[in-house]
Design a protein around this motif. Structure first.
Motif, PDB file in Angstrom:
ATOM      1  N   ALA A 113     -58.537  28.474  -4.620  1.00  0.00           N
ATOM      2  CA  ALA A 113     -59.870  28.060  -4.162  1.00  0.00           C
ATOM      3  C   ALA A 113     -60.597  29.206  -3.465  1.00  0.00           C
ATOM      4  O   ALA A 113     -61.815  29.349  -3.578  1.00  0.00           O
ATOM      5  N   VAL A 114     -59.832  30.037  -2.753  1.00  0.00           N
ATOM      6  CA  VAL A 114     -60.437  31.187  -2.078  1.00  0.00           C
ATOM      7  C   VAL A 114     -60.934  32.199  -3.102  1.00  0.00           C
ATOM      8  O   VAL A 114     -62.022  32.766  -2.977  1.00  0.00           O
ATOM      9  N   LEU A 115     -60.125  32.432  -4.154  1.00  0.00           N
ATOM     10  CA  LEU A 115     -60.541  33.348  -5.221  1.00  0.00           C
ATOM     11  C   LEU A 115     -61.809  32.841  -5.895  1.00  0.00           C
ATOM     12  O   LEU A 115     -62.726  33.620  -6.191  1.00  0.00           O
ATOM     13  N   GLY A 116     -61.854  31.530  -6.136  1.00  0.00           N
ATOM     14  CA  GLY A 116     -63.046  30.954  -6.741  1.00  0.00           C
ATOM     15  C   GLY A 116     -64.252  31.096  -5.840  1.00  0.00           C
ATOM     16  O   GLY A 116     -65.361  31.376  -6.307  1.00  0.00           O
ATOM     17  N   ALA A 117     -64.041  30.919  -4.534  1.00  0.00           N
ATOM     18  CA  ALA A 117     -65.141  31.065  -3.582  1.00  0.00           C
ATOM     19  C   ALA A 117     -65.647  32.506  -3.548  1.00  0.00           C
ATOM     20  O   ALA A 117     -66.851  32.751  -3.501  1.00  0.00           O
ATOM     21  N   VAL A 118     -64.708  33.462  -3.588  1.00  0.00           N
ATOM     22  CA  VAL A 118     -65.097  34.883  -3.607  1.00  0.00           C
ATOM     23  C   VAL A 118     -65.869  35.200  -4.886  1.00  0.00           C
ATOM     24  O   VAL A 118     -66.919  35.852  -4.855  1.00  0.00           O
ATOM     25  N   GLY A 119     -65.343  34.720  -6.029  1.00  0.00           N
ATOM     26  CA  GLY A 119     -66.033  34.937  -7.293  1.00  0.00           C
ATOM     27  C   GLY A 119     -67.407  34.298  -7.296  1.00  0.00           C
ATOM     28  O   GLY A 119     -68.381  34.883  -7.784  1.00  0.00           O
ATOM     29  N   GLY A 120     -67.498  33.097  -6.734  1.00  0.00           N
ATOM     30  CA  GLY A 120     -68.786  32.410  -6.663  1.00  0.00           C
ATOM     31  C   GLY A 120     -69.771  33.132  -5.768  1.00  0.00           C
ATOM     32  O   GLY A 120     -70.954  33.257  -6.092  1.00  0.00           O
ATOM     33  N   GLY A 163     -68.063  23.501 -16.214  1.00  0.00           N
ATOM     34  CA  GLY A 163     -67.769  23.053 -14.858  1.00  0.00           C
ATOM     35  C   GLY A 163     -68.101  21.588 -14.643  1.00  0.00           C
ATOM     36  O   GLY A 163     -67.353  20.858 -13.970  1.00  0.00           O
ATOM     37  N   LEU A 164     -69.221  21.132 -15.210  1.00  0.00           N
ATOM     38  CA  LEU A 164     -69.622  19.735 -15.040  1.00  0.00           C
ATOM     39  C   LEU A 164     -68.665  18.799 -15.769  1.00  0.00           C
ATOM     40  O   LEU A 164     -68.299  17.744 -15.237  1.00  0.00           O
ATOM     41  N   MET A 165     -68.272  19.168 -16.982  1.00  0.00           N
ATOM     42  CA  MET A 165     -67.375  18.297 -17.751  1.00  0.00           C
ATOM     43  C   MET A 165     -66.005  18.168 -17.105  1.00  0.00           C
ATOM     44  O   MET A 165     -65.384  17.103 -17.146  1.00  0.00           O
ATOM     45  N   LEU A 166     -65.524  19.258 -16.501  1.00  0.00           N
ATOM     46  CA  LEU A 166     -64.208  19.219 -15.856  1.00  0.00           C
ATOM     47  C   LEU A 166     -64.300  18.887 -14.367  1.00  0.00           C
ATOM     48  O   LEU A 166     -63.299  18.879 -13.662  1.00  0.00           O
ATOM     49  N   ARG A 167     -65.533  18.668 -13.902  1.00  0.00           N
ATOM     50  CA  ARG A 167     -65.784  18.379 -12.487  1.00  0.00           C
ATOM     51  C   ARG A 167     -65.237  19.479 -11.582  1.00  0.00           C
ATOM     52  O   ARG A 167     -64.707  19.214 -10.493  1.00  0.00           O
ATOM     53  N   ASP A 168     -65.375  20.723 -12.066  1.00  0.00           N
ATOM     54  CA  ASP A 168     -64.975  21.889 -11.280  1.00  0.00           C
ATOM     55  C   ASP A 168     -66.216  22.381 -10.546  1.00  0.00           C
ATOM     56  O   ASP A 168     -67.059  23.094 -11.093  1.00  0.00           O
ATOM     57  N   LEU A 169     -66.336  21.962  -9.280  1.00  0.00           N
ATOM     58  CA  LEU A 169     -67.533  22.252  -8.502  1.00  0.00           C
ATOM     59  C   LEU A 169     -67.731  23.752  -8.292  1.00  0.00           C
ATOM     60  O   LEU A 169     -68.869  24.249  -8.302  1.00  0.00           O
ATOM     61  N   THR A 170     -66.643  24.494  -8.129  1.00  0.00           N
ATOM     62  CA  THR A 170     -66.740  25.934  -7.912  1.00  0.00           C
ATOM     63  C   THR A 170     -67.403  26.623  -9.099  1.00  0.00           C
ATOM     64  O   THR A 170     -68.332  27.420  -8.933  1.00  0.00           O
ATOM     65  N   VAL A 171     -66.935  26.313 -10.299  1.00  0.00           N
ATOM     66  CA  VAL A 171     -67.496  26.915 -11.510  1.00  0.00           C
ATOM     67  C   VAL A 171     -68.941  26.467 -11.708  1.00  0.00           C
ATOM     68  O   VAL A 171     -69.819  27.275 -12.036  1.00  0.00           O
ATOM     69  N   LEU A 173     -71.259  25.364  -9.521  1.00  0.00           N
ATOM     70  CA  LEU A 173     -72.209  25.929  -8.561  1.00  0.00           C
ATOM     71  C   LEU A 173     -72.476  27.402  -8.849  1.00  0.00           C
ATOM     72  O   LEU A 173     -73.618  27.867  -8.817  1.00  0.00           O
ATOM     73  N   SER A 174     -71.408  28.148  -9.131  1.00  0.00           N
ATOM     74  CA  SER A 174     -71.566  29.564  -9.438  1.00  0.00           C
ATOM     75  C   SER A 174     -72.440  29.759 -10.669  1.00  0.00           C
ATOM     76  O   SER A 174     -73.341  30.606 -10.694  1.00  0.00           O
ATOM     77  N   ALA A 175     -72.191  28.958 -11.709  1.00  0.00           N
ATOM     78  CA  ALA A 175     -72.965  29.060 -12.944  1.00  0.00           C
ATOM     79  C   ALA A 175     -74.430  28.712 -12.705  1.00  0.00           C
ATOM     80  O   ALA A 175     -75.329  29.329 -13.292  1.00  0.00           O
ATOM     81  N   THR A 176     -74.695  27.746 -11.835  1.00  0.00           N
ATOM     82  CA  THR A 176     -76.073  27.357 -11.532  1.00  0.00           C
ATOM     83  C   THR A 176     -76.840  28.505 -10.895  1.00  0.00           C
ATOM     84  O   THR A 176     -77.980  28.811 -11.279  1.00  0.00           O
ATOM     85  N   PHE A 177     -76.225  29.159  -9.911  1.00  0.00           N
ATOM     86  CA  PHE A 177     -76.880  30.277  -9.249  1.00  0.00           C
ATOM     87  C   PHE A 177     -77.117  31.438 -10.215  1.00  0.00           C
ATOM     88  O   PHE A 177     -78.193  32.040 -10.260  1.00  0.00           O
ATOM     89  N   LEU A 178     -76.102  31.762 -11.014  1.00  0.00           N
ATOM     90  CA  LEU A 178     -76.219  32.871 -11.956  1.00  0.00           C
ATOM     91  C   LEU A 178     -77.252  32.568 -13.043  1.00  0.00           C
ATOM     92  O   LEU A 178     -77.997  33.465 -13.463  1.00  0.00           O
ATOM     93  N   LEU A 179     -77.292  31.341 -13.489  1.00  0.00           N
ATOM     94  CA  LEU A 179     -78.261  30.937 -14.506  1.00  0.00           C
ATOM     95  C   LEU A 179     -79.688  31.096 -13.985  1.00  0.00           C
ATOM     96  O   LEU A 179     -80.564  31.634 -14.677  1.00  0.00           O
ATOM     97  N   THR A 180     -79.926  30.659 -12.762  1.00  0.00           N
ATOM     98  CA  THR A 180     -81.255  30.776 -12.162  1.00  0.00           C
ATOM     99  C   THR A 180     -81.677  32.228 -12.023  1.00  0.00           C
ATOM    100  O   THR A 180     -82.802  32.607 -12.370  1.00  0.00           O
ATOM    101  N   ASN A 181     -80.768  33.055 -11.517  1.00  0.00           N
ATOM    102  CA  ASN A 181     -81.072  34.470 -11.336  1.00  0.00           C
ATOM    103  C   ASN A 181     -81.349  35.158 -12.670  1.00  0.00           C
ATOM    104  O   ASN A 181     -82.297  35.937 -12.812  1.00  0.00           O
ATOM    105  N   ALA A 182     -80.521  34.862 -13.664  1.00  0.00           N
ATOM    106  CA  ALA A 182     -80.690  35.481 -14.983  1.00  0.00           C
ATOM    107  C   ALA A 182     -82.022  35.090 -15.609  1.00  0.00           C
ATOM    108  O   ALA A 182     -82.687  35.915 -16.246  1.00  0.00           O
ATOM    109  N   LEU A 183     -82.433  33.835 -15.435  1.00  0.00           N
ATOM    110  CA  LEU A 183     -83.719  33.387 -15.952  1.00  0.00           C
ATOM    111  C   LEU A 183     -84.873  34.164 -15.316  1.00  0.00           C
ATOM    112  O   LEU A 183     -85.836  34.542 -16.000  1.00  0.00           O
ATOM    113  N   LEU A 184     -84.784  34.394 -14.006  1.00  0.00           N
ATOM    114  CA  LEU A 184     -85.835  35.122 -13.302  1.00  0.00           C
ATOM    115  C   LEU A 184     -85.927  36.567 -13.781  1.00  0.00           C
ATOM    116  O   LEU A 184     -87.022  37.088 -14.039  1.00  0.00           O
ATOM    117  N   VAL A 185     -84.773  37.241 -13.906  1.00  0.00           N
ATOM    118  CA  VAL A 185     -84.772  38.626 -14.384  1.00  0.00           C
ATOM    119  C   VAL A 185     -85.325  38.695 -15.803  1.00  0.00           C
ATOM    120  O   VAL A 185     -86.152  39.562 -16.126  1.00  0.00           O
TER     121      VAL A 185
END
Length: 205
Positions: A113-120, A163-171, A173-185
């Protein structure tokens, strides 16, 4: 078809798109070595985020996290070392190696969970330097590849589904932030790309 099978397919698609996104940027960077616009810091953070997700996948047994992140780390490191920067490639390489070693030590002593948090967290901030650089740039032409960021949008959309299908909140949330940033760039780089001026046709005399 089981939900886990669909989720795994979405994860592998995210991995494939994540690997593919590096290729256009590497090719554009090699072809335009002196052209500004690409943030080495963004790609360094991407490399470290993917290293954390790679270790997270190993620790949790989430296989889709492993092959894509191995290749993505390699591609991101290549971009970091190729783009123009005030820091020498050797210093950049040593900095990345030191951070990767630190991540390896963390993987040995910390729970997944810590590794996932760091990656996120790294994923959350990885695109911010590129976003800031894209907003501030004054050069008419940028070395940033819009195709790279379009593929990044697609990749993170796939990981968000995973992440949504497997209910993996870490994945998720991270994907949501990255998706938003990538769209803006992508939006900024696409809107600010120079438009070719049409050459008037010659009139036969």
């Amino acid at each position: 078809m089981q939900l886990s099978t669909v989720a795994a397919a979405s994860g592998y698609l995210g991995s494939a798109l994540g690997v593919a996104m590096v290729v256009p940027q590497i090719l554009r960077t090699i072809g335009n070595r002196r052209l500004p616009g690409v943030s080495a810091l963004s790609w360094a953070l991407t490399a470290l985020a993917c290293t954390s997700w790679l270790l997270y996948g190993i620790r949790t047994g989430e296989i889709p996290q492993i092959p894509g992140n191995v290749l993505l780390v390699s591609g991101a490191v290549a971009v970091v070392l190729l783009v123009p920067s005030c820091t020498s490639p050797l210093v950049r390489a040593l900095g990345l190696a030191w951070c990767a070693a630190l991540a390896g030590v963390l993987a040995l002593v910390a729970p997944p969970a810590v590794l996932g948090a760091v990656g996120g967290l790294l994923g959350l901030v990885s695109g911010l330097p590129q976003l800031a650089r894209s907003v501030r740039r004054t050069a008419a032409v940028s070395a940033v590849s819009p195709l790279t960021w379009a593929l990044r949008v697609a990749s993170q959309a796939s990981w968000l589904s995973y992440g949504l299908m497997l209910r993996d909140l870490t994945v998720a949330l991270s994907a949501t932030f990255l998706l938003t940033n990538a769209l803006l760039v992508l939006l900024i780089e696409t809107v600010r790309r120079p438009v070719a001026t049409p050459v008037p046709a010659r009139v036969a005399g």
